[in-house]
Write a protein that holds these residues in place. Sequence first.
Motif, PDB file in Angstrom:
ATOM      1  N   ASP A   7       0.829  -1.205   0.000  1.00  0.00           N
ATOM      2  CA  ASP A   7       0.000   0.000   0.000  1.00  0.00           C
ATOM      3  C   ASP A   7       0.865   1.258   0.000  1.00  0.00           C
ATOM      4  OD1 ASP A   7      -2.484   1.426   0.175  1.00  0.00           O
ATOM      5  OD2 ASP A   7      -1.963   1.843   2.258  1.00  0.00           O
ATOM      6  N   ASN A   8       1.997   1.201   0.728  1.00  0.00           N
ATOM      7  CA  ASN A   8       2.885   2.380   0.820  1.00  0.00           C
ATOM      8  C   ASN A   8       3.609   2.696  -0.494  1.00  0.00           C
ATOM      9  OD1 ASN A   8       2.278   2.885   3.485  1.00  0.00           O
ATOM     10  ND2 ASN A   8       3.889   1.515   4.247  1.00  0.00           N
TER      11      ASN A   8
ATOM     12  N   TYR B 171       0.688   4.642  -5.902  1.00  0.00           N
ATOM     13  CA  TYR B 171       0.222   6.030  -6.037  1.00  0.00           C
ATOM     14  C   TYR B 171      -0.886   6.065  -7.072  1.00  0.00           C
ATOM     15  CZ  TYR B 171       4.825   6.754  -3.971  1.00  0.00           C
ATOM     16  OH  TYR B 171       5.919   6.682  -3.166  1.00  0.00           O
TER      17      TYR B 171
ATOM     18  N   ASN C 299      -6.240   8.781   0.700  1.00  0.00           N
ATOM     19  CA  ASN C 299      -6.254   7.338   0.419  1.00  0.00           C
ATOM     20  C   ASN C 299      -5.219   6.967  -0.625  1.00  0.00           C
ATOM     21  OD1 ASN C 299      -8.294   7.185   2.223  1.00  0.00           O
ATOM     22  ND2 ASN C 299      -9.818   6.359   0.815  1.00  0.00           N
ATOM     23  N   SER C 300      -4.842   5.703  -0.613  1.00  0.00           N
ATOM     24  CA  SER C 300      -3.954   5.155  -1.627  1.00  0.00           C
ATOM     25  C   SER C 300      -4.804   4.280  -2.539  1.00  0.00           C
ATOM     26  CB  SER C 300      -2.862   4.312  -0.965  1.00  0.00           C
ATOM     27  OG  SER C 300      -3.417   3.131  -0.434  1.00  0.00           O
TER      28      SER C 300
END
Length: 594
Positions: A69-70, A73, A87-88
């Motif tokens: 998740d990190n 983009y 949010n992603s």
Amino acid sequence: MSKVLRSFYHNLKEPIIICDFSSKNSQPENKIENLNGVYFNKAFKKVFSDVFPDAADFYNDIKILKKLDNKFYFEYYLLESENLKTNSPLKDAFEQKRNCSLYGMYQKSEREFLYFLIQAFSLKKYRIVYFYDVTREILTEKLTKENEQLKIQNREFLNTNSKAQNQAVKLALLNRISTSISKTIDLNDLINTALKELSIIFGAKKACFAKKKADEEAFITEYLYPSVSGAENSGTGEILKYDKQTTDEIFDNKISVKICLKESENSTEPLKTPLNRIIIPITRNENLIAILIIFTTKKNIEEIEKELLLGVSMQISSAITQAMLFQEVSNKKQEVENALTELKETQLQLINSEKMASLGQLIASVAHEINTPLASICANNEILKRFFNSNTPFDNDTLEILRDTNSIDAIAIKRISNLVQSLKRFVRLDEETLQAANINDELDLTLNLLRHKLKKDINLIKNYGELQPVNCYPNMLNQVFLNILMNSIQSIEKEAEAAKTGFIGEITISTEIKESSLFVKIKDNGSGIKEEDKKKIFHAGFTTKKVGEGTGLGLAICKKIVEKHKGTISFESSAVKKDGIAVKFTEFTIRIPV
């Protein structure tokens, strides 16, 4: 999830995440914190190997999901979301309850990026997220756009480069012609140079310069390049007329370009081969004065070349205008020099004429001055003749008489010689160079000629200062002195005639050098100058004398002579009361820089 379904997802070629949101609650929230488990297939481990350690289990490792998740983009999002900024892509895909599709960009390493179409949908208590690699499509699309942009930029560059090249050619041509025509200010050389340069640049078969005929829409050739027979300007003088369209273009200050079979409308013989005729207007103060005509085999004359020729036209117009002005100024200068030469000659003739006129007035006085010693010599000759005719021996008394006679004759001869010498010096007409002269001696020379007139009831007072020789035109200054002295004598005679008896005339001559200038003052106690005549006495033609007695040029010429010496001449004249008697005087002051 059944083993069959799990096996199905496990063997798919695209990465898949299956999230288990089962909960004791009847309506659990799709939050990562509420996950009971997460499942990754083989393809996921292969594609996302940077976040999926080899030791990790394919099931129930939420840390991997958070790492993943990190590194995601947003690229494009097909649904509205209130939390778009926070949010992603993965988080949104997991937590949405409805089906959704979005594009996400995944940073695999520092310089490596992957693009995925992420599709998410719910199946009972499971949230299935499917990753489809669209990196190649995205990059291809980007490359296509970049390529199109590069093509546009390349076209713009080529266009700019072409314009720059054309501009460089234009500047080079203008510079070349400017350099060529700037080397001369002569109109003939300038036009011939311009025709030659344009002929070389355009490969002209023929070029000519034609001047506009006055009050006509026609031109007459004055210069040809190359000339017909090789001789300069041969074949000129031809009248040129053009059709209305060409004539209108020329008079509108436009470059006229036309394929033609004849040089002009009124040409009797056709050209041997069709040629492109270029006519360049030449203007002066926005008025058409001439044209340059070039005949070339070059078929097409581009618009940029017309602009270039218009610049050349302006350059040549400016140069020709300057050359014409220079020629006009030169002609005017020559006219002024000729007029000045004639004026000097006329002035010299007037000075000499006035001198001879003054001399004519002195003839009676000079004749008397010569006759007196001459009569003495004649009388003495008679005495000597008698002595010689008688045979009486010469005794001491006779010798004494002869000595006295000889002495008288010597004095008389000297007087005649001095008078003739003074007269000879006065009538010099060819003295054109400055000479060092003692002004006191020059005044005495003039007075010597006026001796007879000064004897009669006129006292002469000479207040001469110590003078050094002064560079001047002595004969001209003598004329100034003579003119003023004769006027003084005539003024005194007029006053004496009015006074009848008891009047004694007086003339005072003073000289001195003061403040780097020579001052000569001549003062008389004659009748003076009337107030209404004071402003006019230096004007040529003005005289107060009777008809036949004066030319009216005397004082005007005196003023010119003094100005020739860079000096000034002025006067004072008044009548004042002294002991109840009217005392009149006139004093002229001549100042000449030393």
